[in-house]
Design an enzyme around this catalytic site. Structure first.
Site, PDB file in Angstrom:
ATOM      1  N   TYR A   1      37.253  32.913  29.937  1.00 59.30           N
ATOM      2  CA  TYR A   1      37.684  33.626  31.147  1.00 59.30           C
ATOM      3  C   TYR A   1      36.478  33.922  32.049  1.00 59.30           C
ATOM      4  O   TYR A   1      36.514  33.680  33.256  1.00 59.30           O
ATOM      5  CB  TYR A   1      38.369  34.920  30.704  1.00 59.30           C
ATOM      6  CG  TYR A   1      38.808  35.854  31.800  1.00 59.30           C
ATOM      7  CD1 TYR A   1      39.797  35.491  32.700  1.00 59.30           C
ATOM      8  CD2 TYR A   1      38.257  37.135  31.897  1.00 59.30           C
ATOM      9  CE1 TYR A   1      40.215  36.371  33.688  1.00 59.30           C
ATOM     10  CE2 TYR A   1      38.681  38.022  32.864  1.00 59.30           C
ATOM     11  CZ  TYR A   1      39.655  37.638  33.761  1.00 59.30           C
ATOM     12  OH  TYR A   1      40.069  38.516  34.729  1.00 59.30           O
TER      13      TYR A   1
ATOM     14  N   GLY B   1      52.806  40.050  38.121  1.00 58.77           N
ATOM     15  CA  GLY B   1      51.757  40.516  37.219  1.00 58.77           C
ATOM     16  C   GLY B   1      51.353  41.964  37.468  1.00 58.77           C
ATOM     17  O   GLY B   1      51.916  42.648  38.325  1.00 58.77           O
ATOM     18  N   GLN B   2      50.354  42.397  36.707  1.00 57.48           N
ATOM     19  CA  GLN B   2      49.943  43.809  36.749  1.00 57.48           C
ATOM     20  C   GLN B   2      49.458  44.206  38.146  1.00 57.48           C
ATOM     21  O   GLN B   2      49.853  45.239  38.676  1.00 57.48           O
ATOM     22  CB  GLN B   2      48.822  44.050  35.714  1.00 57.48           C
ATOM     23  CG  GLN B   2      48.561  45.505  35.438  1.00 57.48           C
ATOM     24  CD  GLN B   2      47.189  45.776  34.824  1.00 57.48           C
ATOM     25  OE1 GLN B   2      46.325  44.898  34.778  1.00 57.48           O
ATOM     26  NE2 GLN B   2      46.979  46.981  34.356  1.00 57.48           N
TER      27      GLN B   2
ATOM     28  N   GLY C   1      51.370  35.337  41.896  1.00 58.62           N
ATOM     29  CA  GLY C   1      51.189  36.211  40.721  1.00 58.62           C
ATOM     30  C   GLY C   1      51.817  37.571  40.992  1.00 58.62           C
ATOM     31  O   GLY C   1      51.327  38.599  40.514  1.00 58.62           O
TER      32      GLY C   1
ATOM     33  N   ASP D   1      55.026  27.753  41.303  1.00 57.55           N
ATOM     34  CA  ASP D   1      53.911  27.541  40.378  1.00 57.55           C
ATOM     35  C   ASP D   1      52.706  27.083  41.191  1.00 57.55           C
ATOM     36  O   ASP D   1      52.742  26.027  41.830  1.00 57.55           O
ATOM     37  CB  ASP D   1      54.322  26.464  39.348  1.00 57.55           C
ATOM     38  CG  ASP D   1      53.254  26.270  38.283  1.00 57.55           C
ATOM     39  OD1 ASP D   1      52.157  26.844  38.425  1.00 57.55           O
ATOM     40  OD2 ASP D   1      53.533  25.540  37.313  1.00 57.55           O
TER      41      ASP D   1
ATOM     42  N   LYS E   1      35.711  32.562  35.799  1.00 57.51           N
ATOM     43  CA  LYS E   1      35.542  33.456  36.955  1.00 57.51           C
ATOM     44  C   LYS E   1      34.182  33.231  37.625  1.00 57.51           C
ATOM     45  O   LYS E   1      34.076  33.259  38.855  1.00 57.51           O
ATOM     46  CB  LYS E   1      35.701  34.926  36.529  1.00 57.51           C
ATOM     47  CG  LYS E   1      37.134  35.327  36.214  1.00 57.51           C
ATOM     48  CD  LYS E   1      38.018  35.291  37.461  1.00 57.51           C
ATOM     49  CE  LYS E   1      39.443  35.728  37.214  1.00 57.51           C
ATOM     50  NZ  LYS E   1      40.335  35.499  38.372  1.00 57.51           N
TER      51      LYS E   1
ATOM     52  N   ASP F   1      55.861  33.826  41.964  1.00 58.57           N
ATOM     53  CA  ASP F   1      55.348  33.825  40.587  1.00 58.57           C
ATOM     54  C   ASP F   1      56.123  32.763  39.819  1.00 58.57           C
ATOM     55  O   ASP F   1      57.099  32.211  40.341  1.00 58.57           O
ATOM     56  CB  ASP F   1      55.541  35.218  39.928  1.00 58.57           C
ATOM     57  CG  ASP F   1      54.519  35.457  38.815  1.00 58.57           C
ATOM     58  OD1 ASP F   1      54.440  34.629  37.895  1.00 58.57           O
ATOM     59  OD2 ASP F   1      53.789  36.465  38.882  1.00 58.57           O
ATOM     60  N   ILE F   2      55.691  32.515  38.570  1.00 55.50           N
ATOM     61  CA  ILE F   2      56.485  31.591  37.744  1.00 55.50           C
ATOM     62  C   ILE F   2      57.520  32.367  36.934  1.00 55.50           C
ATOM     63  O   ILE F   2      58.310  31.792  36.217  1.00 55.50           O
ATOM     64  CB  ILE F   2      55.597  30.729  36.807  1.00 55.50           C
ATOM     65  CG1 ILE F   2      54.647  31.608  35.984  1.00 55.50           C
ATOM     66  CG2 ILE F   2      54.829  29.681  37.590  1.00 55.50           C
ATOM     67  CD1 ILE F   2      53.906  30.855  34.901  1.00 55.50           C
TER      68      ILE F   2
HETATM   69  C1  AKB Z   1      40.440  41.451  30.943  1.00 50.94           C
HETATM   70  O1  AKB Z   1      40.254  42.363  30.116  1.00 50.94           O
HETATM   71  O2  AKB Z   1      40.440  40.257  30.670  1.00 50.94           O
HETATM   72  C2  AKB Z   1      40.629  41.832  32.397  1.00 50.94           C
HETATM   73  C3  AKB Z   1      39.327  41.847  33.153  1.00 50.94           C
HETATM   74  C4  AKB Z   1      38.314  42.876  32.883  1.00 50.94           C
HETATM   75  O3  AKB Z   1      39.131  41.018  33.996  1.00 50.94           O
HETATM   76  N1  AKB Z   1      41.242  43.119  32.495  1.00 50.94           N
END
Ligand code: AKB
Length: 316
Positions: free
Chosen positions: A143, A11-12, A8, A52, A147, A34-35
């Site tokens: 998400y 990414g940011q 990654g 990947d 996590k 990264d991809i």
């Molecule tokens: C998001 O907003 O999805 C992320 C996070 C808080 O994990 N920045």
């Protein structure tokens, strides 16, 4: 000697972490992957390869061939984007982590792993103020669910197989080098670009939505400090609460007005408002402070000035 794999890297977080790790461990020893193509300094400053993380065979070969000792697995579909493609996001977020965990169990050169969790593991039933390290975790976003499940697997692999996996529950991360993609906290990055380009910003969160946020330099330092800590000092093997600073869109807009007096903000909450409302407003990070000395350099004032200066320079 460490051989480090960053997944990654475009990414940011990855694009800044790679640079910091190369300073610390030497350019040739940090393999960025990264991809997609990363920023020029990542691409040109050391080894980079398109890889990947979902392609398990290539991943294993890469790790063995380069005698990788540490893995930073940063690839994920963030909260806003994950709500648009729930099953695909679940698959990407979970399968990529399981690939890494299972690989590390087999390949003995791999000694340490970093995997980011998020404030998204908390949900509407979690106390929103000073959210403790241990509390109710009933996330209602894809998400957040991925996590939280990831945290459980990380701890399981530590307990069952002795893997050394370290993790931070990142708050919203703010930086100007690489734009964030698809998160709920992204407003706090977009607002700076629009303030400079347009002099105005339409926020997708309401004016009083407070969330925990952190400037990227502090996040990178925290990540490196946690990875450098002695294993025996760590009491958490799921993921550490990290607070950063807390503010809402109105407070951030007021800070920006100190530099751009004509800046105007309007509010048009969208589907991400419900996500933000389910997350903590501020976090208790005392365990991270005690275990590995978490600290911060940036408050909202310093963050605002650094972001405005950095974006102006980047755009010119
Ligand atoms: C998001 O907003 O999805 C992320 C996070 C808080 O994990 N920045």
């Amino acid at each position: 000697m460490e051989n480090i794999l960053v997944i990654g890297a475009a990414g940011q977080i990855g694009s800044e972490l790679v640079i910091a790790l190369r300073k610390k461990y030497g350019s040739e020893n940090v393999f960025a992957t990264d991809i997609k193509q990363p920023p020029a300094d990542v691409l040109e400053g050391g080894p980079f390869q398109i890889l990947d993380v979902m392609d398990n065979n290539r991943l294993i070969h890469f790790v063995i061939r380069h005698k990788i000792t540490q893995i930073y697995h940063l690839a994920a579909v963030l909260s806003g984007n994950a709500e648009k493609i729930p099953l695909q996001a679940w698959d990407i977020n979970m399968q990529s982590l399981m690939n890494i965990l299972d690989l590390a169990k087999e390949v003995t050169d791999v000694k340490r792993i970093f995997w980011p969790s998020s404030i998204a593991i908390f949900g509407p039933s979690t106390p929103r103020q000073d959210t403790p390290q241990y509390t109710i975790t009933e996330p209602n976003t894809v998400y957040g669910i991925s996590k939280l499940a990831g945290e459980r697997w990380v701890e399981y692999y530590h307990q069952r197989y002795g893997l050394d996996i370290r993790s931070i529950r990142y708050p919203g991360l703010i930086s100007y080098k690489t734009e964030a993609g698809g998160g709920t906290t992204d407003y706090a990055v977009e607002i700076f670009y629009d303030a400079i380009r347009e002099g105005k910003y339409e926020s997708f969160l309401s004016e009083d939505t407070s969330l925990p946020m952190m400037f990227m330099d502090d996040a990178i330092q925290a990540t490196i400090d946690l990875m450098d800590a002695e294993l025996e000092d760590l009491s958490i093997h799921s993921s550490y609460n990290v607070a950063g600073m807390s503010f809402n869109p109105k407070q951030l807009a007021e800070e920006i007005k100190e530099h751009i007096p004509e800046f105007e903000i309007t509010y048009k909450p969208d589907f991400r408002q419900a996500i933000a409302d389910s997350w903590p407003a501020c976090i208790d990070d005392s365990v991270a402070k005690k275990d590995w000395g978490l600290n911060y350099k940036y408050d909202i004032k310093c963050l605002t000035k650094t972001m405005l200066d950095g974006i102006k320079e980047k755009l010119s």
